[in-house]
Write a protein that holds these residues in place. Sequence first.
Motif, PDB file in Angstrom:
ATOM      1  N   GLY A  99       0.788  -1.245   0.000  1.00  0.00           N
ATOM      2  CA  GLY A  99       0.000   0.000   0.000  1.00  0.00           C
ATOM      3  C   GLY A  99       0.806   1.272   0.000  1.00  0.00           C
ATOM      4  N   SER A 100       0.757   1.960   1.127  1.00  0.00           N
ATOM      5  CA  SER A 100       1.389   3.269   1.282  1.00  0.00           C
ATOM      6  C   SER A 100       1.784   3.392   2.747  1.00  0.00           C
ATOM      7  CB  SER A 100       0.370   4.351   0.928  1.00  0.00           C
ATOM      8  OG  SER A 100      -0.693   4.316   1.869  1.00  0.00           O
ATOM      9  N   PRO A 101       2.530   4.444   3.132  1.00  0.00           N
ATOM     10  CA  PRO A 101       2.887   4.570   4.558  1.00  0.00           C
ATOM     11  C   PRO A 101       1.650   4.486   5.469  1.00  0.00           C
ATOM     12  CG  PRO A 101       4.108   6.172   3.281  1.00  0.00           C
ATOM     13  CD  PRO A 101       3.152   5.512   2.328  1.00  0.00           C
ATOM     14  N   GLN A 102       0.567   5.169   5.079  1.00  0.00           N
ATOM     15  CA  GLN A 102      -0.641   5.156   5.914  1.00  0.00           C
ATOM     16  C   GLN A 102      -1.206   3.738   6.053  1.00  0.00           C
ATOM     17  OE1 GLN A 102       0.135   7.386   3.541  1.00  0.00           O
ATOM     18  NE2 GLN A 102      -0.930   9.343   3.778  1.00  0.00           N
ATOM     19  N   ILE A 103      -1.264   3.019   4.923  1.00  0.00           N
ATOM     20  CA  ILE A 103      -1.772   1.641   4.954  1.00  0.00           C
ATOM     21  C   ILE A 103      -0.870   0.783   5.836  1.00  0.00           C
ATOM     22  CG2 ILE A 103      -2.142  -0.458   3.539  1.00  0.00           C
ATOM     23  CD1 ILE A 103      -4.275   1.541   2.869  1.00  0.00           C
ATOM     24  N   ARG A 104       0.446   0.978   5.733  1.00  0.00           N
ATOM     25  CA  ARG A 104       1.373   0.167   6.527  1.00  0.00           C
ATOM     26  C   ARG A 104       1.301   0.508   8.016  1.00  0.00           C
ATOM     27  NH1 ARG A 104       4.501   1.031   1.756  1.00  0.00           N
ATOM     28  NH2 ARG A 104       5.681   2.769   2.622  1.00  0.00           N
ATOM     29  N   ALA A 189       3.506   2.716  -5.713  1.00  0.00           N
ATOM     30  CA  ALA A 189       2.783   2.748  -4.437  1.00  0.00           C
ATOM     31  C   ALA A 189       1.305   2.486  -4.668  1.00  0.00           C
ATOM     32  CB  ALA A 189       2.972   4.100  -3.764  1.00  0.00           C
ATOM     33  N   LEU A 190       0.605   2.142  -3.587  1.00  0.00           N
ATOM     34  CA  LEU A 190      -0.841   1.909  -3.647  1.00  0.00           C
ATOM     35  C   LEU A 190      -1.205   0.986  -4.803  1.00  0.00           C
ATOM     36  CD1 LEU A 190      -1.880   5.537  -2.867  1.00  0.00           C
ATOM     37  CD2 LEU A 190      -2.480   3.577  -1.469  1.00  0.00           C
TER      38      LEU A 190
ATOM     39  N   GLY B  46      -5.207  10.027   0.257  1.00  0.00           N
ATOM     40  CA  GLY B  46      -4.397  10.637   1.315  1.00  0.00           C
ATOM     41  C   GLY B  46      -4.805  12.031   1.753  1.00  0.00           C
ATOM     42  N   SER B 109       2.237  14.165   6.159  1.00  0.00           N
ATOM     43  CA  SER B 109       3.161  13.079   5.790  1.00  0.00           C
ATOM     44  C   SER B 109       4.603  13.572   5.859  1.00  0.00           C
ATOM     45  CB  SER B 109       2.837  12.539   4.397  1.00  0.00           C
ATOM     46  OG  SER B 109       1.650  11.776   4.444  1.00  0.00           O
ATOM     47  N   ARG B 127       8.956   8.257  -0.879  1.00  0.00           N
ATOM     48  CA  ARG B 127       8.315   7.127  -0.206  1.00  0.00           C
ATOM     49  C   ARG B 127       7.343   7.641   0.864  1.00  0.00           C
ATOM     50  NH1 ARG B 127       9.056   1.576   0.838  1.00  0.00           N
ATOM     51  NH2 ARG B 127       9.095   1.107   3.055  1.00  0.00           N
ATOM     52  N   ALA B 128       7.769   8.691   1.585  1.00  0.00           N
ATOM     53  CA  ALA B 128       6.939   9.216   2.685  1.00  0.00           C
ATOM     54  C   ALA B 128       5.638   9.821   2.177  1.00  0.00           C
ATOM     55  CB  ALA B 128       7.730  10.250   3.485  1.00  0.00           C
ATOM     56  N   SER B 130       4.147   8.861  -0.655  1.00  0.00           N
ATOM     57  CA  SER B 130       3.573   7.976  -1.683  1.00  0.00           C
ATOM     58  C   SER B 130       2.109   7.629  -1.407  1.00  0.00           C
ATOM     59  CB  SER B 130       4.409   6.702  -1.838  1.00  0.00           C
ATOM     60  OG  SER B 130       4.414   5.964  -0.635  1.00  0.00           O
ATOM     61  N   GLY B 131       1.634   7.899  -0.207  1.00  0.00           N
ATOM     62  CA  GLY B 131       0.217   7.653   0.101  1.00  0.00           C
ATOM     63  C   GLY B 131      -0.635   8.908  -0.033  1.00  0.00           C
ATOM     64  N   ASN B 132      -0.073   9.947  -0.628  1.00  0.00           N
ATOM     65  CA  ASN B 132      -0.802  11.204  -0.837  1.00  0.00           C
ATOM     66  C   ASN B 132      -0.746  11.572  -2.307  1.00  0.00           C
ATOM     67  OD1 ASN B 132       0.554  11.287   2.009  1.00  0.00           O
ATOM     68  ND2 ASN B 132      -1.163  12.694   2.149  1.00  0.00           N
TER      69      ASN B 132
END
Lengths: 280, 157
Positions: A99-104, A189-190, B46, B109, B127-128, B130-132
């Motif tokens: 996933g992503s940092p949030q998912i992890r 990602a994701l 995100g 993030s 990487r930090a 990557s969820g946004n």
Amino acid sequence: MLPEFLSRTAKTKEEALSYITGLEDVKVLAGGTDLIVRMRKGEAYKHLVDVMEVPEMKGISCDEEGFKIGATTTHNRLSNSQFIKMNARSLSLACGLIGSPQIRNMGTIGGNLINASPAADTIPPLLVHDAVLTLESKGGERKEELEDFIIAPYKTSMKSDELLTFIHIKRKRFKDYREGYKRVTKRAALAISRLSVAWAIHEYEGLFHDVRLAIGSCTPMPFRPRIVEEFLKGNKKEEQIIIESVKMILEEIKRITGDRPSFIYKIPVLKDLLENILRG
Amino acid sequence: MVTIDFTLNGKRVTVDVNDNETLLFTLREKLSIKSVKEGCSIGECGTCTVLIDDETHYSCLTLSSKVTGRDVKTVEYLGNIIELHPLQEAFISCGAVQCGYCTPGMLLSAYSLLLKNKDPQDEEIKRAISGNLCRCTGYIQIIEAIRYAAGILKQNC
């Protein structure tokens, strides 16, 4: 909006088991990264039992045989753990790619197993390590090999009154093995794995001694090509043997799954991936 | 309905929430924190990112009951219109804000990264965040802004 439900937060394993047994139409919630998404699409339950606050179900600990991972340990914690890096490198790598940092930060290893997606990133590494699961209920506990636990895509052998509490890895470290995890995705990602391979390989004086491979996203359930693993045992690490063994794996996949439109892409990519892994 | 208690941007708050309520809803509709946005609602874009105990989480997938006793931070914690956080200053000076919808999540993030890593490499920044997602394609400027802010923050301490 989410469908209506009543939620309970369990503080202990016993409390969680009481809720699971006592409440009607109940679903266990951990990180929520799969369940809440499905519930937004309409999947509904009368009760949710949140098990993220159960302390004994979190973290990594050593036992007599090897080590165990609590089912609600997050992917982030596993990918950052030096212990996992040392003792189950493929799992560490896989958890860092989910996933992503949030998912992890939210998602858990137990949730990933129960969701039982053919593309789940934690499953191939755990298959390579012959992981065994502890499932607990009011009536007691049972152990089951991960390989038997997943019975169909998105389906496990877990009964409605059971709770997945631990994942056991018997052998601590594959000493002198080269171990890894690689996946192919549409983006970095994701992304859902289109193909994934976990491996742990031990070679000695030009011979394959022990080859463990697990392949995800190709068959209904991630699998170990055992016949090929057996074939490679004691065999010479030579180009011809590598090509032959990969051919056997690809035939096995086609036998299990039948021909699929995606195979035009997947088979050649997997062939190169596996050959390169075996060459090391 | 249950009453929950948690720390929001450094202050203790108590709020009644429904069992099926997400943190995103509680923050926006009950605590007037409008910086936390609803985007995809399935944990991919995100823009609903918040920090729970300084780690990034998607508030759209977090039941409010989960933050009982926890520390929750939104972009309001970083700075305000009078005194912006160096990250916010850097986002402005590097041109890292266009429509602004992803910005609060991006900042959180970035903030979470800089708490753990004072001198991140570009790959670590990518990487930090990557969820946004940023659909104005300002990633280059955002990465530059985070790198720039890291430099400023290092000088300050």
